[in-house]
Motif scaffolding. Sequence first.
Motif, PDB file in Angstrom:
ATOM      1  N   ARG A 131     -39.724 -17.415  29.200  1.00  0.00           N
ATOM      2  CA  ARG A 131     -40.305 -16.966  27.858  1.00  0.00           C
ATOM      3  C   ARG A 131     -41.306 -17.932  27.335  1.00  0.00           C
ATOM      4  NH1 ARG A 131     -35.500 -16.282  28.708  1.00  0.00           N
ATOM      5  NH2 ARG A 131     -34.654 -18.083  27.416  1.00  0.00           N
ATOM      6  N   ILE A 132     -42.223 -17.386  26.409  1.00  0.00           N
ATOM      7  CA  ILE A 132     -43.299 -18.297  25.726  1.00  0.00           C
ATOM      8  C   ILE A 132     -43.435 -17.896  24.529  1.00  0.00           C
ATOM      9  CG2 ILE A 132     -44.419 -19.065  27.906  1.00  0.00           C
ATOM     10  CD1 ILE A 132     -46.669 -17.237  26.978  1.00  0.00           C
ATOM     11  N   LYS A 133     -43.816 -18.773  23.556  1.00  0.00           N
ATOM     12  CA  LYS A 133     -44.476 -18.417  22.248  1.00  0.00           C
ATOM     13  C   LYS A 133     -46.013 -18.774  22.421  1.00  0.00           C
ATOM     14  CE  LYS A 133     -42.165 -18.737  18.379  1.00  0.00           C
ATOM     15  NZ  LYS A 133     -41.464 -19.299  17.121  1.00  0.00           N
ATOM     16  N   ALA A 134     -47.036 -17.745  22.152  1.00  0.00           N
ATOM     17  CA  ALA A 134     -48.360 -18.042  22.100  1.00  0.00           C
ATOM     18  C   ALA A 134     -49.052 -17.821  20.819  1.00  0.00           C
ATOM     19  CB  ALA A 134     -48.884 -17.205  23.091  1.00  0.00           C
ATOM     20  N   THR A 180     -58.457 -13.791  12.581  1.00  0.00           N
ATOM     21  CA  THR A 180     -57.143 -13.666  12.233  1.00  0.00           C
ATOM     22  C   THR A 180     -56.083 -14.426  13.019  1.00  0.00           C
ATOM     23  OG1 THR A 180     -57.357 -11.079  11.472  1.00  0.00           O
ATOM     24  CG2 THR A 180     -55.180 -11.954  11.775  1.00  0.00           C
ATOM     25  N   ARG A 181     -55.348 -15.144  12.584  1.00  0.00           N
ATOM     26  CA  ARG A 181     -54.408 -16.119  13.473  1.00  0.00           C
ATOM     27  C   ARG A 181     -53.142 -15.275  13.867  1.00  0.00           C
ATOM     28  NH1 ARG A 181     -55.916 -20.951  13.755  1.00  0.00           N
ATOM     29  NH2 ARG A 181     -57.133 -21.962  12.142  1.00  0.00           N
ATOM     30  N   ARG A 182     -52.792 -15.322  15.106  1.00  0.00           N
ATOM     31  CA  ARG A 182     -51.668 -14.510  15.679  1.00  0.00           C
ATOM     32  C   ARG A 182     -50.630 -15.291  16.349  1.00  0.00           C
ATOM     33  NH1 ARG A 182     -52.491  -9.089  16.985  1.00  0.00           N
ATOM     34  NH2 ARG A 182     -50.302  -9.356  17.409  1.00  0.00           N
ATOM     35  N   GLU A 183     -49.327 -14.842  16.230  1.00  0.00           N
ATOM     36  CA  GLU A 183     -48.499 -15.856  16.840  1.00  0.00           C
ATOM     37  C   GLU A 183     -47.625 -14.678  17.628  1.00  0.00           C
ATOM     38  OE1 GLU A 183     -45.085 -18.569  15.722  1.00  0.00           O
ATOM     39  OE2 GLU A 183     -46.984 -19.654  15.548  1.00  0.00           O
ATOM     40  N   MET A 184     -46.863 -14.786  19.150  1.00  0.00           N
ATOM     41  CA  MET A 184     -46.361 -13.728  19.518  1.00  0.00           C
ATOM     42  C   MET A 184     -45.405 -14.299  20.538  1.00  0.00           C
ATOM     43  SD  MET A 184     -47.777 -10.544  21.782  1.00  0.00           S
ATOM     44  CE  MET A 184     -48.336 -11.907  23.165  1.00  0.00           C
ATOM     45  N   GLY A 185     -44.163 -13.893  20.732  1.00  0.00           N
ATOM     46  CA  GLY A 185     -43.338 -14.311  21.705  1.00  0.00           C
ATOM     47  C   GLY A 185     -43.552 -13.322  22.822  1.00  0.00           C
ATOM     48  N   ALA A 186     -43.388 -13.872  24.145  1.00  0.00           N
ATOM     49  CA  ALA A 186     -43.701 -13.143  25.518  1.00  0.00           C
ATOM     50  C   ALA A 186     -42.750 -13.341  26.420  1.00  0.00           C
ATOM     51  CB  ALA A 186     -45.098 -13.042  25.920  1.00  0.00           C
ATOM     52  N   ASP A 187     -42.281 -12.441  27.294  1.00  0.00           N
ATOM     53  CA  ASP A 187     -41.488 -12.513  28.472  1.00  0.00           C
ATOM     54  C   ASP A 187     -42.015 -11.777  29.542  1.00  0.00           C
ATOM     55  OD1 ASP A 187     -38.583 -10.553  27.540  1.00  0.00           O
ATOM     56  OD2 ASP A 187     -40.619 -10.178  27.669  1.00  0.00           O
ATOM     57  N   GLY A 188     -41.469 -11.792  30.757  1.00  0.00           N
ATOM     58  CA  GLY A 188     -41.652 -10.655  31.798  1.00  0.00           C
ATOM     59  C   GLY A 188     -43.201 -11.189  32.218  1.00  0.00           C
ATOM     60  N   LEU A 189     -43.958 -10.181  32.675  1.00  0.00           N
ATOM     61  CA  LEU A 189     -45.160 -10.111  33.222  1.00  0.00           C
ATOM     62  C   LEU A 189     -46.237 -10.504  32.016  1.00  0.00           C
ATOM     63  CD1 LEU A 189     -47.169  -9.632  35.630  1.00  0.00           C
ATOM     64  CD2 LEU A 189     -47.162  -7.186  34.773  1.00  0.00           C
ATOM     65  N   LEU A 190     -45.975 -10.160  30.897  1.00  0.00           N
ATOM     66  CA  LEU A 190     -46.712 -10.737  29.945  1.00  0.00           C
ATOM     67  C   LEU A 190     -46.940 -12.250  29.760  1.00  0.00           C
ATOM     68  CD1 LEU A 190     -48.920 -10.209  27.632  1.00  0.00           C
ATOM     69  CD2 LEU A 190     -46.918  -9.713  25.880  1.00  0.00           C
ATOM     70  N   ALA A 191     -45.584 -12.710  29.669  1.00  0.00           N
ATOM     71  CA  ALA A 191     -45.422 -14.528  29.651  1.00  0.00           C
ATOM     72  C   ALA A 191     -46.133 -15.022  31.147  1.00  0.00           C
ATOM     73  CB  ALA A 191     -44.013 -14.683  29.585  1.00  0.00           C
TER      74      ALA A 191
END
Length: 173
Positions: free
Chosen positions: A110-113, A121-132
Amino acid sequence: MSLLPILVVPDPLLRRKARPVTPADAEVVRGLAPRMLEAMYAAPGIGLAAPQVGELLRLVVLDLGKDEESRAPMVLVNPEIVAHSTERTLREEGCLSIPGQYADVERPARIKARWQELDGTRREMGADGLLATCIQHELDHLDGVLFVDHLSALKRNMLLRKLAKEQKAKGRD
Ligand code: K2U
Ligand code: ZN
């Protein structure tokens, strides 16, 4: 407009570190991002980093949509991974710049990008699985790192030698 060609190893540009996108790059990036998405869809792939089309800019496009009807394109300008889990996961990876070669790669599960969108626009998102996996794979490209660099030297050399052999045979056909 023609599809952007995707560079293939051992092109030296794939080993260079990309520079941050600045406001002065806005016009270039607005033109480049859609063309990168087109090249990615045509490959087909689910991610593409600007160095793979010869542009040393910290710019990534991705779309994990399964087909044309479920397209959800993302444009990540100056993306960073700001946190990752200690838990790691193994997933088979390929790369549009190392065609036809696949191997299991271990990465944080899992990551936070964090990134900017085209409009700043500044964005932040947690991701896991194939997206991570995809985000980590693409951000590696921005630093000249390829998925084979996460393998043992033996496996890396085997895979790159096999690609070189296949590219040579293709050249003869
Ligand atoms: O950067 C690239 O070469 C694009 C890759 C990104 C990627 C690699 C491994 C795992 C996830 C994403 C291409 O999309 S490889 C083709 C592909 C297609 C579907 C699922 C996984 C890989
Ligand atoms: Zn790749």
